[in-house]
Design a protein around this motif. Structure first.
Motif, PDB file in Angstrom:
ATOM      1  N   UNK A   1     -15.418  51.686   4.926  1.00 47.47           N
ATOM      2  CA  UNK A   1     -14.441  50.617   4.667  1.00 47.47           C
ATOM      3  C   UNK A   1     -15.011  49.231   4.956  1.00 47.47           C
ATOM      4  N   UNK A   2     -16.061  49.140   5.771  1.00 52.23           N
ATOM      5  CA  UNK A   2     -16.678  47.843   6.065  1.00 52.23           C
ATOM      6  C   UNK A   2     -17.217  47.184   4.807  1.00 52.23           C
ATOM      7  N   UNK A   3     -17.571  47.990   3.810  1.00 50.36           N
ATOM      8  CA  UNK A   3     -18.126  47.437   2.563  1.00 50.36           C
ATOM      9  C   UNK A   3     -17.084  46.636   1.797  1.00 50.36           C
ATOM     10  N   UNK A   4     -15.795  46.889   2.054  1.00 53.73           N
ATOM     11  CA  UNK A   4     -14.750  46.130   1.367  1.00 53.73           C
ATOM     12  C   UNK A   4     -14.801  44.645   1.740  1.00 53.73           C
ATOM     13  N   UNK A   5     -15.341  44.351   2.932  1.00 55.59           N
ATOM     14  CA  UNK A   5     -15.327  42.973   3.424  1.00 55.59           C
ATOM     15  C   UNK A   5     -16.181  42.044   2.570  1.00 55.59           C
ATOM     16  N   UNK A   6     -17.081  42.612   1.774  1.00 56.25           N
ATOM     17  CA  UNK A   6     -17.920  41.790   0.914  1.00 56.25           C
ATOM     18  C   UNK A   6     -17.333  41.545  -0.468  1.00 56.25           C
ATOM     19  N   UNK A   7     -16.114  42.035  -0.703  1.00 52.80           N
ATOM     20  CA  UNK A   7     -15.499  41.893  -2.023  1.00 52.80           C
ATOM     21  C   UNK A   7     -14.716  40.590  -2.187  1.00 52.80           C
ATOM     22  N   UNK A   8     -14.482  39.897  -1.072  1.00 51.47           N
ATOM     23  CA  UNK A   8     -13.755  38.638  -1.164  1.00 51.47           C
ATOM     24  C   UNK A   8     -12.269  38.797  -1.402  1.00 51.47           C
ATOM     25  N   UNK A   9     -11.676  39.848  -0.836  1.00 54.87           N
ATOM     26  CA  UNK A   9     -10.237  40.075  -1.034  1.00 54.87           C
ATOM     27  C   UNK A   9      -9.458  39.972   0.278  1.00 54.87           C
ATOM     28  N   UNK A  10     -10.083  39.391   1.291  1.00 60.77           N
ATOM     29  CA  UNK A  10      -9.375  39.136   2.539  1.00 60.77           C
ATOM     30  C   UNK A  10      -9.479  40.199   3.608  1.00 60.77           C
ATOM     31  N   UNK A  11     -10.240  41.259   3.377  1.00 66.80           N
ATOM     32  CA  UNK A  11     -10.415  42.268   4.426  1.00 66.80           C
ATOM     33  C   UNK A  11     -11.515  41.809   5.369  1.00 66.80           C
ATOM     34  N   UNK A  12     -11.271  41.949   6.676  1.00 64.39           N
ATOM     35  CA  UNK A  12     -12.236  41.502   7.690  1.00 64.39           C
ATOM     36  C   UNK A  12     -12.443  42.519   8.800  1.00 64.39           C
ATOM     37  N   UNK A  13     -11.622  43.550   8.846  1.00 64.42           N
ATOM     38  CA  UNK A  13     -11.718  44.535   9.925  1.00 64.42           C
ATOM     39  C   UNK A  13     -13.038  45.313   9.851  1.00 64.42           C
ATOM     40  N   UNK A  14     -13.529  45.731  11.011  1.00 65.65           N
ATOM     41  CA  UNK A  14     -14.711  46.585  11.083  1.00 65.65           C
ATOM     42  C   UNK A  14     -14.274  47.971  11.549  1.00 65.65           C
ATOM     43  N   UNK A  15     -14.810  48.988  10.897  1.00 62.47           N
ATOM     44  CA  UNK A  15     -14.419  50.370  11.182  1.00 62.47           C
ATOM     45  C   UNK A  15     -15.650  51.190  11.562  1.00 62.47           C
ATOM     46  N   UNK A  16     -15.480  51.991  12.582  1.00 64.76           N
ATOM     47  CA  UNK A  16     -16.565  52.888  12.995  1.00 64.76           C
ATOM     48  C   UNK A  16     -16.377  54.211  12.267  1.00 64.76           C
ATOM     49  N   UNK A  17     -16.605  54.176  10.969  1.00 65.71           N
ATOM     50  CA  UNK A  17     -16.324  55.353  10.145  1.00 65.71           C
ATOM     51  C   UNK A  17     -17.310  55.422   8.984  1.00 65.71           C
ATOM     52  N   UNK A  18     -17.836  56.610   8.759  1.00 65.80           N
ATOM     53  CA  UNK A  18     -18.659  56.850   7.583  1.00 65.80           C
ATOM     54  C   UNK A  18     -17.977  57.924   6.744  1.00 65.80           C
ATOM     55  N   UNK A  19     -17.668  57.587   5.510  1.00 64.04           N
ATOM     56  CA  UNK A  19     -17.002  58.517   4.599  1.00 64.04           C
ATOM     57  C   UNK A  19     -18.059  59.173   3.714  1.00 64.04           C
ATOM     58  N   UNK A  20     -17.927  60.466   3.511  1.00 63.85           N
ATOM     59  CA  UNK A  20     -18.858  61.201   2.655  1.00 63.85           C
ATOM     60  C   UNK A  20     -18.065  61.820   1.511  1.00 63.85           C
ATOM     61  N   UNK A  21     -18.150  61.217   0.341  1.00 65.67           N
ATOM     62  CA  UNK A  21     -17.549  61.824  -0.839  1.00 65.67           C
ATOM     63  C   UNK A  21     -18.488  62.915  -1.333  1.00 65.67           C
ATOM     64  N   UNK A  22     -17.936  64.102  -1.549  1.00 62.49           N
ATOM     65  CA  UNK A  22     -18.774  65.233  -1.926  1.00 62.49           C
ATOM     66  C   UNK A  22     -17.940  66.268  -2.654  1.00 62.49           C
ATOM     67  N   UNK A  23     -18.577  67.367  -3.050  1.00 58.23           N
ATOM     68  CA  UNK A  23     -17.890  68.410  -3.818  1.00 58.23           C
ATOM     69  C   UNK A  23     -17.628  69.689  -3.003  1.00 58.23           C
ATOM     70  N   UNK A  24     -18.026  69.707  -1.692  1.00 57.62           N
ATOM     71  CA  UNK A  24     -18.026  70.985  -0.990  1.00 57.62           C
ATOM     72  C   UNK A  24     -17.213  71.036   0.309  1.00 57.62           C
ATOM     73  N   UNK A  25     -17.249  69.975   1.097  1.00 54.01           N
ATOM     74  CA  UNK A  25     -16.639  70.039   2.428  1.00 54.01           C
ATOM     75  C   UNK A  25     -15.580  68.960   2.603  1.00 54.01           C
ATOM     76  N   UNK A  26     -14.529  69.304   3.389  1.00 52.68           N
ATOM     77  CA  UNK A  26     -13.465  68.348   3.663  1.00 52.68           C
ATOM     78  C   UNK A  26     -13.137  68.409   5.153  1.00 52.68           C
ATOM     79  N   UNK A  27     -13.008  67.244   5.770  1.00 53.91           N
ATOM     80  CA  UNK A  27     -12.666  67.189   7.185  1.00 53.91           C
ATOM     81  C   UNK A  27     -13.640  66.325   7.963  1.00 53.91           C
ATOM     82  N   UNK A  28     -13.340  66.147   9.255  1.00 54.49           N
ATOM     83  CA  UNK A  28     -14.200  65.349  10.123  1.00 54.49           C
ATOM     84  C   UNK A  28     -15.179  66.262  10.851  1.00 54.49           C
ATOM     85  N   UNK A  29     -16.438  65.896  10.823  1.00 52.43           N
ATOM     86  CA  UNK A  29     -17.469  66.683  11.477  1.00 52.43           C
ATOM     87  C   UNK A  29     -18.361  65.765  12.312  1.00 52.43           C
ATOM     88  N   UNK A  30     -18.705  66.227  13.512  1.00 51.30           N
ATOM     89  CA  UNK A  30     -19.617  65.480  14.373  1.00 51.30           C
ATOM     90  C   UNK A  30     -21.025  66.002  14.148  1.00 51.30           C
TER      91      UNK A  30
END
Length: 207
Positions: A92-121
């Motif tokens: 979500x941090x990448x949204x901050x470069x779009x110029x639409x007013x988002x400024x928050x920083x998130x400690x989150x990495x999203x993985x779009x994929x075809x096989x697994x769903x859920x949070x994994x450490x």
């Protein structure tokens, strides 16, 4: 017990170490092809610091730097975990470069994929795996704008204000590329939003 030696005096453990490459991530089954006692060898390699355990059955051979051992790169870690190279890392941090007013920083990495769903450490870092039927090979401005609207409910900013700015910014995008991104990657709500935004941006304004 005398360790098994090859004709050149190399033990099986030493032979396994020779196969390892700094910065790479390995699954147990990969290491097993080079070992006649993989669990014993894994225990030794973890004990002497050669390997670092990232998750069940997943290990890294860290690169040594002047600052110490470097953590495994996200793309290599995720590829080994999924056993698939079809994924897209996003934040979500990448949204901050779009110029639409988002400024928050998130400690989150999203993985779009075809096989697994859920949070994994993995390696002490948390990854949010989301199964998605389609996604681009790399992040683009169009995808990020569509992805922002898809995930609007998860953002901390005022949603109506962000949507208003997205609609304004959409006018500066190539309409065909943005329309294609919305069609390929948008939810039903997101598709409708961009269809209306693009239509409003192309309609002639009456003075």
């Amino acid at each position: 017990m005398v360790p098994f030696l090859y004709s050149d005096g190399m033990t099986k453990l030493q032979e396994l170490k020779k196969r390892l490459r700094p910065g790479q991530v390995y699954r147990r089954e990969e290491l097993a092809q080079w070992s006649n006692a993989v669990d014993r060898h894994l225990k030794q390699l973890l004990s002497d610091g050669t390997l670092t355990k990232l998750a069940g059955g997943l290990y890294a051979y860290p690169k040594q730097t002047v600052f110490g051992k470097a953590p495994a790169e996200d793309d290599k870690l995720v590829e080994s975990f999924l056993k698939d190279d079809r994924f897209l890392l996003a934040s979500p941090n990448a949204y901050n470069g779009l110029g639409v007013g988002t400024t928050q920083l998130y400690d989150k990495t999203i993985v779009y994929n075809h096989k697994r769903h859920g949070r994994f450490s993995l390696g002490g870092r948390t990854f949010d795996f989301r199964v998605k039927p389609s996604f681009p090979k790399k992040l683009t401005r169009e995808f990020l704008l569509v992805d922002l609207v898809n995930n609007l409910d998860q953002l901390a900013e005022n949603k109506e204000e962000v949507l208003g700015r997205v609609k304004e910014r959409a006018a500066s995008y190539d309409p065909s590329r943005l329309q294609r991104a919305a069609h390929d990657y948008g939810s039903v709500r997101t598709k409708k939003f961009f269809a209306n935004a693009l239509r409003a941006n192309t309609e002639p304004h009456v003075a």
